[in-house]
Write a protein that holds these residues in place. Structure first.
Motif, PDB file in Angstrom:
ATOM      1  N   SER A 183      75.820 -73.897 -51.966  1.00 36.74           N
ATOM      2  CA  SER A 183      75.122 -74.091 -50.685  1.00 36.74           C
ATOM      3  C   SER A 183      73.726 -73.483 -50.716  1.00 36.74           C
ATOM      4  O   SER A 183      72.777 -74.057 -50.181  1.00 36.74           O
ATOM      5  N   PHE A 184      73.616 -72.281 -51.353  1.00 38.29           N
ATOM      6  CA  PHE A 184      72.287 -71.669 -51.471  1.00 38.29           C
ATOM      7  C   PHE A 184      71.363 -72.557 -52.304  1.00 38.29           C
ATOM      8  O   PHE A 184      70.186 -72.733 -51.967  1.00 38.29           O
ATOM      9  N   ALA A 185      71.904 -73.124 -53.393  1.00 33.95           N
ATOM     10  CA  ALA A 185      71.056 -73.936 -54.275  1.00 33.95           C
ATOM     11  C   ALA A 185      70.759 -75.318 -53.672  1.00 33.95           C
ATOM     12  O   ALA A 185      69.607 -75.759 -53.664  1.00 33.95           O
ATOM     13  N   TYR A 186      71.789 -75.987 -53.145  1.00 32.35           N
ATOM     14  CA  TYR A 186      71.601 -77.372 -52.658  1.00 32.35           C
ATOM     15  C   TYR A 186      70.984 -77.436 -51.263  1.00 32.35           C
ATOM     16  O   TYR A 186      70.045 -78.191 -51.034  1.00 32.35           O
ATOM     17  N   GLN A 187      71.580 -76.673 -50.321  1.00 34.70           N
ATOM     18  CA  GLN A 187      71.063 -76.766 -48.952  1.00 34.70           C
ATOM     19  C   GLN A 187      69.921 -75.773 -48.729  1.00 34.70           C
ATOM     20  O   GLN A 187      68.928 -76.100 -48.073  1.00 34.70           O
ATOM     21  N   GLY A 188      70.066 -74.549 -49.266  1.00 33.23           N
ATOM     22  CA  GLY A 188      69.025 -73.536 -49.078  1.00 33.23           C
ATOM     23  C   GLY A 188      67.731 -73.921 -49.785  1.00 33.23           C
ATOM     24  O   GLY A 188      66.666 -73.988 -49.163  1.00 33.23           O
TER      25      GLY A 188
ATOM     26  N   ARG B  36      76.653 -89.232 -53.099  1.00 37.72           N
ATOM     27  CA  ARG B  36      75.418 -89.005 -52.349  1.00 37.72           C
ATOM     28  C   ARG B  36      74.493 -87.986 -53.041  1.00 37.72           C
ATOM     29  O   ARG B  36      73.275 -88.124 -53.007  1.00 37.72           O
ATOM     30  N   PHE B  37      75.091 -86.961 -53.664  1.00 35.86           N
ATOM     31  CA  PHE B  37      74.263 -85.932 -54.311  1.00 35.86           C
ATOM     32  C   PHE B  37      73.824 -86.359 -55.710  1.00 35.86           C
ATOM     33  O   PHE B  37      72.693 -86.095 -56.121  1.00 35.86           O
ATOM     34  N   GLU B  38      74.751 -87.013 -56.406  1.00 37.33           N
ATOM     35  CA  GLU B  38      74.422 -87.463 -57.771  1.00 37.33           C
ATOM     36  C   GLU B  38      73.289 -88.483 -57.757  1.00 37.33           C
ATOM     37  O   GLU B  38      72.571 -88.636 -58.730  1.00 37.33           O
ATOM     38  N   SER B  39      73.146 -89.202 -56.623  1.00 30.95           N
ATOM     39  CA  SER B  39      72.090 -90.207 -56.573  1.00 30.95           C
ATOM     40  C   SER B  39      70.811 -89.687 -55.893  1.00 30.95           C
ATOM     41  O   SER B  39      69.909 -90.455 -55.574  1.00 30.95           O
ATOM     42  N   GLU B  40      70.740 -88.351 -55.701  1.00 34.96           N
ATOM     43  CA  GLU B  40      69.521 -87.736 -55.156  1.00 34.96           C
ATOM     44  C   GLU B  40      68.359 -87.844 -56.156  1.00 34.96           C
ATOM     45  O   GLU B  40      68.563 -88.112 -57.344  1.00 34.96           O
ATOM     46  N   SER B  41      67.143 -87.554 -55.654  1.00 33.57           N
ATOM     47  CA  SER B  41      65.950 -87.649 -56.498  1.00 33.57           C
ATOM     48  C   SER B  41      65.948 -86.561 -57.574  1.00 33.57           C
ATOM     49  O   SER B  41      66.614 -85.540 -57.446  1.00 33.57           O
ATOM     50  N   ARG B  42      65.161 -86.803 -58.598  1.00 34.99           N
ATOM     51  CA  ARG B  42      65.028 -85.817 -59.671  1.00 34.99           C
ATOM     52  C   ARG B  42      64.410 -84.533 -59.138  1.00 34.99           C
ATOM     53  O   ARG B  42      64.766 -83.435 -59.561  1.00 34.99           O
ATOM     54  N   ALA B  43      63.469 -84.674 -58.213  1.00 32.06           N
ATOM     55  CA  ALA B  43      62.807 -83.486 -57.648  1.00 32.06           C
ATOM     56  C   ALA B  43      63.840 -82.606 -56.940  1.00 32.06           C
ATOM     57  O   ALA B  43      63.821 -81.379 -57.070  1.00 32.06           O
ATOM     58  N   PHE B  44      64.750 -83.233 -56.207  1.00 28.22           N
ATOM     59  CA  PHE B  44      65.818 -82.483 -55.520  1.00 28.22           C
ATOM     60  C   PHE B  44      66.688 -81.749 -56.537  1.00 28.22           C
ATOM     61  O   PHE B  44      66.934 -80.548 -56.418  1.00 28.22           O
ATOM     62  N   LYS B  45      67.109 -82.483 -57.561  1.00 24.37           N
ATOM     63  CA  LYS B  45      67.989 -81.868 -58.573  1.00 24.37           C
ATOM     64  C   LYS B  45      67.293 -80.736 -59.316  1.00 24.37           C
ATOM     65  O   LYS B  45      67.915 -79.737 -59.666  1.00 24.37           O
ATOM     66  N   GLU B  46      66.001 -80.895 -59.542  1.00 23.80           N
ATOM     67  CA  GLU B  46      65.256 -79.837 -60.242  1.00 23.80           C
ATOM     68  C   GLU B  46      65.158 -78.589 -59.351  1.00 23.80           C
ATOM     69  O   GLU B  46      65.284 -77.459 -59.836  1.00 23.80           O
ATOM     70  N   ARG B  47      64.971 -78.793 -58.045  1.00 28.54           N
ATOM     71  CA  ARG B  47      64.952 -77.639 -57.131  1.00 28.54           C
ATOM     72  C   ARG B  47      66.299 -76.924 -57.156  1.00 28.54           C
ATOM     73  O   ARG B  47      66.366 -75.700 -57.137  1.00 28.54           O
ATOM     74  N   VAL B  48      67.368 -77.723 -57.190  1.00 27.19           N
ATOM     75  CA  VAL B  48      68.713 -77.132 -57.216  1.00 27.19           C
ATOM     76  C   VAL B  48      68.900 -76.314 -58.497  1.00 27.19           C
ATOM     77  O   VAL B  48      69.366 -75.166 -58.460  1.00 27.19           O
ATOM     78  N   ARG B  49      68.488 -76.884 -59.624  1.00 30.56           N
ATOM     79  CA  ARG B  49      68.631 -76.156 -60.893  1.00 30.56           C
ATOM     80  C   ARG B  49      67.864 -74.831 -60.842  1.00 30.56           C
ATOM     81  O   ARG B  49      68.386 -73.779 -61.211  1.00 30.56           O
ATOM     82  N   GLN B  50      66.635 -74.902 -60.358  1.00 28.33           N
ATOM     83  CA  GLN B  50      65.820 -73.686 -60.273  1.00 28.33           C
ATOM     84  C   GLN B  50      66.407 -72.704 -59.261  1.00 28.33           C
ATOM     85  O   GLN B  50      66.339 -71.488 -59.458  1.00 28.33           O
ATOM     86  N   GLY B  51      66.994 -73.229 -58.198  1.00 34.79           N
ATOM     87  CA  GLY B  51      67.658 -72.381 -57.198  1.00 34.79           C
ATOM     88  C   GLY B  51      68.781 -71.574 -57.832  1.00 34.79           C
ATOM     89  O   GLY B  51      68.909 -70.361 -57.619  1.00 34.79           O
ATOM     90  N   TYR B  52      69.587 -72.224 -58.638  1.00 35.31           N
ATOM     91  CA  TYR B  52      70.671 -71.537 -59.341  1.00 35.31           C
ATOM     92  C   TYR B  52      70.124 -70.459 -60.274  1.00 35.31           C
ATOM     93  O   TYR B  52      70.650 -69.346 -60.342  1.00 35.31           O
ATOM     94  N   LEU B  53      69.085 -70.805 -61.016  1.00 37.94           N
ATOM     95  CA  LEU B  53      68.538 -69.841 -61.988  1.00 37.94           C
ATOM     96  C   LEU B  53      67.971 -68.616 -61.264  1.00 37.94           C
ATOM     97  O   LEU B  53      68.093 -67.490 -61.744  1.00 37.94           O
ATOM     98  N   TYR B  54      67.411 -68.851 -60.080  1.00 36.46           N
ATOM     99  CA  TYR B  54      66.899 -67.749 -59.263  1.00 36.46           C
ATOM    100  C   TYR B  54      68.051 -66.839 -58.819  1.00 36.46           C
ATOM    101  O   TYR B  54      67.966 -65.611 -58.904  1.00 36.46           O
ATOM    102  N   LEU B  55      69.128 -67.456 -58.351  1.00 36.96           N
ATOM    103  CA  LEU B  55      70.295 -66.671 -57.913  1.00 36.96           C
ATOM    104  C   LEU B  55      70.853 -65.843 -59.063  1.00 36.96           C
ATOM    105  O   LEU B  55      71.216 -64.678 -58.896  1.00 36.96           O
ATOM    106  N   ALA B  56      70.904 -66.458 -60.237  1.00 40.07           N
ATOM    107  CA  ALA B  56      71.465 -65.777 -61.416  1.00 40.07           C
ATOM    108  C   ALA B  56      70.601 -64.585 -61.812  1.00 40.07           C
ATOM    109  O   ALA B  56      71.112 -63.547 -62.224  1.00 40.07           O
ATOM    110  N   LYS B  57      69.307 -64.741 -61.668  1.00 39.20           N
ATOM    111  CA  LYS B  57      68.380 -63.667 -62.014  1.00 39.20           C
ATOM    112  C   LYS B  57      68.522 -62.487 -61.053  1.00 39.20           C
ATOM    113  O   LYS B  57      68.375 -61.334 -61.429  1.00 39.20           O
ATOM    114  N   ARG B  58      68.805 -62.829 -59.798  1.00 38.02           N
ATOM    115  CA  ARG B  58      68.930 -61.793 -58.770  1.00 38.02           C
ATOM    116  C   ARG B  58      70.213 -60.981 -58.909  1.00 38.02           C
ATOM    117  O   ARG B  58      70.285 -59.845 -58.481  1.00 38.02           O
TER     118      ARG B  58
END
Ligand SMILES: Nc1ncnc2c1ncn2[C@@H]1O[C@H](COP(=O)(O)OP(=O)(O)O)[C@@H](O)[C@H]1O
Ligand SMILES: [Mg+2]
Length: 223
Positions: free
Chosen positions: A116-121, A168-190
């Motif tokens: 939720s933090f990565a996808y919605q946040g 619905r999520f798998e067919s999201e834009s690449r920009a959305f998916k890239e934000r999600v990936r970076q969101g996860y990496l940020y959480l992991a770093k924290r």
């Protein structure tokens, strides 16, 4: 998933320390592959373990899942989306996860709060504040002891999904998916102590080897 009948057949059940472990990553990263390998490894070693997927894991939560993933729901707002996720999650925590943990059992989650933090946040741009509130309100703030993040480049994940009918999520834009990936990496770093970040491009057995090692450390088994 989380089928109790499997456990009832077991005569020699090991004494467990309750453990709560989540698997995260973008679609196609290989989370479900890894969490299922771990689930079977634990059952074969005589542990009482449950595997739940999010959204889902209870009758009500699975109904909410079908609304969330339905590609026809193009008009769904980010706020509706996040509230449905937490409705599904509260039901799963109350009905299944918290009772299992209080019995000293192992609970594995195919996605949890960090999704939720990565996808919605991050992905939808809702920010941390509503997520912090909802997490406390709907889960009591229960955190996993370990979160496995299977990380890989978008292109590799998309290649793996190329033959699948996308939700619905798998067919999201690449920009959305890239934000999600970076969101996860940020959480992991924290929270480096809670997170185990693995390279999802490696062969499944190699990834699982690292997970098994960490799992055995958590169980107090040296190998
Ligand atoms: N480490 C891996 N290397 C190559 N292919 C993989 C790996 N892990 C999973 N796969 C394949 O990639 C696809 C997506 O895997 P899955 O575990 O369903 O990912 P997720 O649950 O993260 O969406 C499946 O076809 C699966 O067999
Ligand atoms: Mg999956």
């Amino acid at each position: 998933m989380g089928d109790d009948s499997i456990h009832e057949e077991r005569k020699e059940v090991k004494t467990n320390r309750a453990l709560f472990i989540s698997f995260e990553g973008i679609d196609g990263s290989g989370k479900s592959t890894q969490v299922q390998m771990l689930y079977h490894y634990l059952l074969n070693s005589g542990h009482v373990a449950h595997l739940f997927r999010e959204p889902g894991g209870t009758a009500i939560s699975e109904k909410i899942r079908s609304i969330l993933l339905d590609k026809a729901n193009t008009e769904m707002t980010p706020t509706t989306e996040v509230l449905l996720y937490y409705a599904s999650r509260n039901q799963l925590m109350t009905e299944k996860v918290l009772p299992a943990l209080s019995r000293g059992e192992i609970v594995l989650m195919d996605r949890f709060v960090d999704s939720s933090f990565a996808y919605q946040g991050v992905g939808r741009g809702l920010g941390k504040r509503p997520l912090n509130f909802l997490t406390k309100f709907a889960t009591g703030g229960k955190k996993p002891e370990l979160t496995v993040l299977v990380d890989l480049p978008l292109e590799t994940a998309e290649d793996r999904l190329s033959n699948k009918t996308l939700d619905r999520f798998e067919s999201e834009s690449r920009a959305f998916k890239e934000r999600v990936r970076q969101g996860y990496l940020y959480l992991a770093k924290r929270e480096p102590d809670r997170y185990l970040v693995l390279d999802g491009r490696l062969p499944p057995e190699e990834i699982f080897g690292v997970i098994k090692k960490r799992m055995n450390q958590l169980l107090g088994i040296s190998d």
